[in-house]
Write a protein that holds these residues in place. Structure first.
Motif, PDB file in Angstrom:
ATOM      1  N   ALA A  28       0.814  -1.217   0.000  1.00 24.99           N
ATOM      2  CA  ALA A  28       0.000   0.000   0.000  1.00 24.99           C
ATOM      3  C   ALA A  28       0.849   1.269   0.000  1.00 24.99           C
ATOM      4  N   GLY A  29       2.174   1.113  -0.112  1.00 25.15           N
ATOM      5  CA  GLY A  29       3.033   2.285  -0.234  1.00 25.15           C
ATOM      6  C   GLY A  29       3.854   2.636   0.982  1.00 25.15           C
ATOM      7  N   PHE A  30       3.667   1.911   2.096  1.00 25.48           N
ATOM      8  CA  PHE A  30       4.485   2.166   3.279  1.00 25.48           C
ATOM      9  C   PHE A  30       5.907   1.687   3.005  1.00 25.48           C
ATOM     10  N   GLU A  31       6.899   2.409   3.530  1.00 29.01           N
ATOM     11  CA  GLU A  31       8.285   2.158   3.140  1.00 29.01           C
ATOM     12  C   GLU A  31       9.175   1.612   4.247  1.00 29.01           C
ATOM     13  N   ALA A  32       8.816   1.845   5.491  1.00 30.87           N
ATOM     14  CA  ALA A  32       9.676   1.395   6.587  1.00 30.87           C
ATOM     15  C   ALA A  32       8.800   0.993   7.765  1.00 30.87           C
ATOM     16  N   PHE A  33       9.299   0.054   8.557  1.00 28.08           N
ATOM     17  CA  PHE A  33       8.494  -0.504   9.635  1.00 28.08           C
ATOM     18  C   PHE A  33       9.346  -0.740  10.879  1.00 28.08           C
ATOM     19  N   GLU A  34       8.684  -0.658  12.028  1.00 26.55           N
ATOM     20  CA  GLU A  34       9.292  -1.027  13.302  1.00 26.55           C
ATOM     21  C   GLU A  34       8.251  -1.781  14.111  1.00 26.55           C
ATOM     22  N   GLU A  35       8.625  -2.929  14.654  1.00 25.32           N
ATOM     23  CA  GLU A  35       7.703  -3.624  15.543  1.00 25.32           C
ATOM     24  C   GLU A  35       7.690  -2.931  16.892  1.00 25.32           C
ATOM     25  N   THR A  36       6.503  -2.784  17.464  1.00 23.84           N
ATOM     26  CA  THR A  36       6.342  -2.138  18.762  1.00 23.84           C
ATOM     27  C   THR A  36       5.748  -3.137  19.746  1.00 23.84           C
ATOM     28  N   ALA A  37       5.567  -2.694  20.972  1.00 17.83           N
ATOM     29  CA  ALA A  37       5.012  -3.582  21.998  1.00 17.83           C
ATOM     30  C   ALA A  37       3.573  -3.967  21.680  1.00 17.83           C
ATOM     31  N   THR A  38       2.870  -3.135  20.907  1.00 19.23           N
ATOM     32  CA  THR A  38       1.455  -3.397  20.630  1.00 19.23           C
ATOM     33  C   THR A  38       1.165  -3.673  19.161  1.00 19.23           C
ATOM     34  N   GLY A  39       2.210  -3.676  18.315  1.00 24.58           N
ATOM     35  CA  GLY A  39       1.956  -3.924  16.904  1.00 24.58           C
ATOM     36  C   GLY A  39       3.081  -3.449  16.011  1.00 24.58           C
ATOM     37  N   VAL A  40       2.786  -2.473  15.144  1.00 19.96           N
ATOM     38  CA  VAL A  40       3.741  -2.039  14.130  1.00 19.96           C
ATOM     39  C   VAL A  40       3.650  -0.533  13.936  1.00 19.96           C
ATOM     40  N   ALA A  41       4.813   0.117  13.870  1.00 21.80           N
ATOM     41  CA  ALA A  41       4.895   1.513  13.436  1.00 21.80           C
ATOM     42  C   ALA A  41       5.329   1.504  11.975  1.00 21.80           C
ATOM     43  N   ALA A  42       4.585   2.195  11.124  1.00 18.26           N
ATOM     44  CA  ALA A  42       4.859   2.192   9.687  1.00 18.26           C
ATOM     45  C   ALA A  42       4.979   3.623   9.185  1.00 18.26           C
ATOM     46  N   TYR A  43       5.820   3.812   8.170  1.00 15.69           N
ATOM     47  CA  TYR A  43       6.107   5.157   7.663  1.00 15.69           C
ATOM     48  C   TYR A  43       5.789   5.232   6.176  1.00 15.69           C
ATOM     49  N   ILE A  44       5.114   6.328   5.792  1.00 14.68           N
ATOM     50  CA  ILE A  44       4.702   6.506   4.403  1.00 14.68           C
ATOM     51  C   ILE A  44       4.790   7.977   4.027  1.00 14.68           C
ATOM     52  N   GLN A  45       5.167   8.249   2.790  1.00 12.68           N
ATOM     53  CA  GLN A  45       5.192   9.624   2.324  1.00 12.68           C
ATOM     54  C   GLN A  45       3.782  10.202   2.425  1.00 12.68           C
ATOM     55  N   GLN A  46       3.687  11.425   2.918  1.00 17.08           N
ATOM     56  CA  GLN A  46       2.377  12.015   3.171  1.00 17.08           C
ATOM     57  C   GLN A  46       1.508  12.031   1.922  1.00 17.08           C
ATOM     58  N   GLN A  47       2.098  12.295   0.774  1.00 20.04           N
ATOM     59  CA  GLN A  47       1.315  12.386  -0.445  1.00 20.04           C
ATOM     60  C   GLN A  47       0.796  11.042  -0.922  1.00 20.04           C
ATOM     61  N   LEU A  48       1.357   9.950  -0.388  1.00 18.92           N
ATOM     62  CA  LEU A  48       0.933   8.616  -0.793  1.00 18.92           C
ATOM     63  C   LEU A  48      -0.061   7.978   0.168  1.00 18.92           C
ATOM     64  N   PHE A  49      -0.268   8.602   1.341  1.00 20.23           N
ATOM     65  CA  PHE A  49      -1.141   7.990   2.331  1.00 20.23           C
ATOM     66  C   PHE A  49      -2.597   8.089   1.899  1.00 20.23           C
ATOM     67  N   ASP A  50      -3.289   6.967   1.941  1.00 21.33           N
ATOM     68  CA  ASP A  50      -4.696   6.878   1.554  1.00 21.33           C
ATOM     69  C   ASP A  50      -5.439   6.196   2.693  1.00 21.33           C
ATOM     70  N   ALA A  51      -6.209   6.981   3.456  1.00 22.90           N
ATOM     71  CA  ALA A  51      -6.906   6.432   4.623  1.00 22.90           C
ATOM     72  C   ALA A  51      -7.914   5.369   4.213  1.00 22.90           C
ATOM     73  N   ALA A  52      -8.619   5.583   3.083  1.00 27.02           N
ATOM     74  CA  ALA A  52      -9.611   4.603   2.636  1.00 27.02           C
ATOM     75  C   ALA A  52      -8.947   3.275   2.291  1.00 27.02           C
ATOM     76  N   ALA A  53      -7.784   3.344   1.628  1.00 28.21           N
ATOM     77  CA  ALA A  53      -7.070   2.120   1.270  1.00 28.21           C
ATOM     78  C   ALA A  53      -6.558   1.416   2.525  1.00 28.21           C
ATOM     79  N   THR A  54      -6.123   2.199   3.514  1.00 29.58           N
ATOM     80  CA  THR A  54      -5.651   1.610   4.768  1.00 29.58           C
ATOM     81  C   THR A  54      -6.799   0.927   5.502  1.00 29.58           C
ATOM     82  N   ASP A  55      -7.966   1.569   5.522  1.00 27.16           N
ATOM     83  CA  ASP A  55      -9.140   0.963   6.161  1.00 27.16           C
ATOM     84  C   ASP A  55      -9.538  -0.330   5.450  1.00 27.16           C
ATOM     85  N   ALA A  56      -9.463  -0.315   4.113  1.00 26.71           N
ATOM     86  CA  ALA A  56      -9.815  -1.514   3.346  1.00 26.71           C
ATOM     87  C   ALA A  56      -8.826  -2.646   3.627  1.00 26.71           C
ATOM     88  N   MET A  57      -7.533  -2.284   3.763  1.00 28.51           N
ATOM     89  CA  MET A  57      -6.513  -3.285   4.079  1.00 28.51           C
ATOM     90  C   MET A  57      -6.830  -3.960   5.411  1.00 28.51           C
TER      91      MET A  57
END
Length: 283
Positions: A28-57
């Motif tokens: 979905a366009g996220f480029e970097a990840f870190e596992e956290t105590a409760t899940g995952v921190a993910a990083y994406i360029q602001q112009q590529l972030f799509d909330a609807a696509a994230t919700d669908a995922m």
């Protein structure tokens, strides 16, 4: 380039669920990840972030019984490869002919092709399976005197490899201004800057390029590869080679279909673990 930091909270958070979420987010366009105590921190360029696509995922998450929520915040302007810059990485040898190193850690035995990478705020040190797959294809390609295009260049590894393998010129572009600058920097330290042009932008930069490239390389994620396939096919001359990676083996059929729709023929597919690489030619 500005990024969002998206904190995914999984309940329960298990290694399998976290790994699958990162794989889907990568598509979905996220480029970097870190596992956290409760899940995952993910990083994406602001112009590529799509909330609807994230919700669908999240709605289509294939592991039952896992609840997923997320919050979005602006990521600080930081050096994504700070650990690499501070600690470096061990030399990566590909096919006994090419070595990628950080300038501090040198191989015990040098190979014919040596590439030094200073990963300043850019992605790509050669440790990822997809970079190794692409380099292996370049080693087998026969690049003497050829003109290459590197799409989503990151640190410029593929451009530099192509030039050191005999390519006459390589044009590289990346949507991330840090990556474009880092590609220029790495071209200089590898002595290939006079034969390499580095651009900042997305695939639309290819609209100003002539359709005479012998090799087009794209190591990005599946969705961007699909969206940009027409650009890749247009600039590739007849008989030219298209090399694609950055996607999972399970996505091969989707990309093979996209390749065929744009007048290219798949030569073969290679894989390293769950990651894959496609070689195609323009007839």
């Amino acid at each position: 380039m500005k990024y969002y930091e998206v904190q995914f909270t999984l309940s329960p958070s298990t290694p399998d669920a976290n790994d699958l979420l990162m794989a889907l987010a990568g598509e979905a366009g996220f480029e970097a990840f870190e596992e956290t105590a409760t899940g995952v921190a993910a990083y994406i360029q602001q112009q590529l972030f799509d909330a609807a696509a994230t919700d669908a995922m999240i709605a289509g998450f294939p592991i039952g019984g896992v609840s997923i929520s997320y919050t979005v915040g602006e990521a600080p302007d930081c050096d994504w490869n700070e650990q690499w810059e501070q600690e470096g990485f061990q030399p990566i040898v590909i096919g006994s002919r090419l070595t990628i190193h950080d300038g501090r850690h040198l191989p015990e035995q040098p190979t014919p092709i040596m590439i030094e990478i200073d990963a300043r705020q850019a992605f790509g040190t050669g440790t990822h399976e997809t970079t190794r797959l692409m380099c292996a294809e370049l080693l087998a390609e026969g690049l003497e005197g050829k003109k290459a295009l590197d799409c989503g260049s990151g640190t410029g590894i593929l451009s530099i490899a192509a030039l050191k393998l005999g390519a006459s010129h390589c044009t590289a572009y990346d949507i991330d201004e840090w990556s474009a600058d880092n590609s220029r920097h790495n071209a200089v330290i590898n002595g290939v800057d006079e034969r390499m042009t580095c651009l900042c932008g997305d695939a639309s930069v290819t609209e100003s390029l002539t359709a005479d490239y012998d090799v087009v390389m794209a190591n990005i994620n599946r969705n961007i590869l699909q969206a940009d396939m027409a650009h890749f096919a247009r600039v590739l001359k007849r008989g030219g080679t298209l090399l694609l990676s950055g996607f999972f083996r399970a996505d091969c059929s989707i990309l093979e279909e996209a390749v065929a729709q744009h007048g290219l023929t798949v030569v073969h597919t290679t894989a390293d673990g769950e990651w894959a690489c496609i070689k195609a030619v323009k007839r």
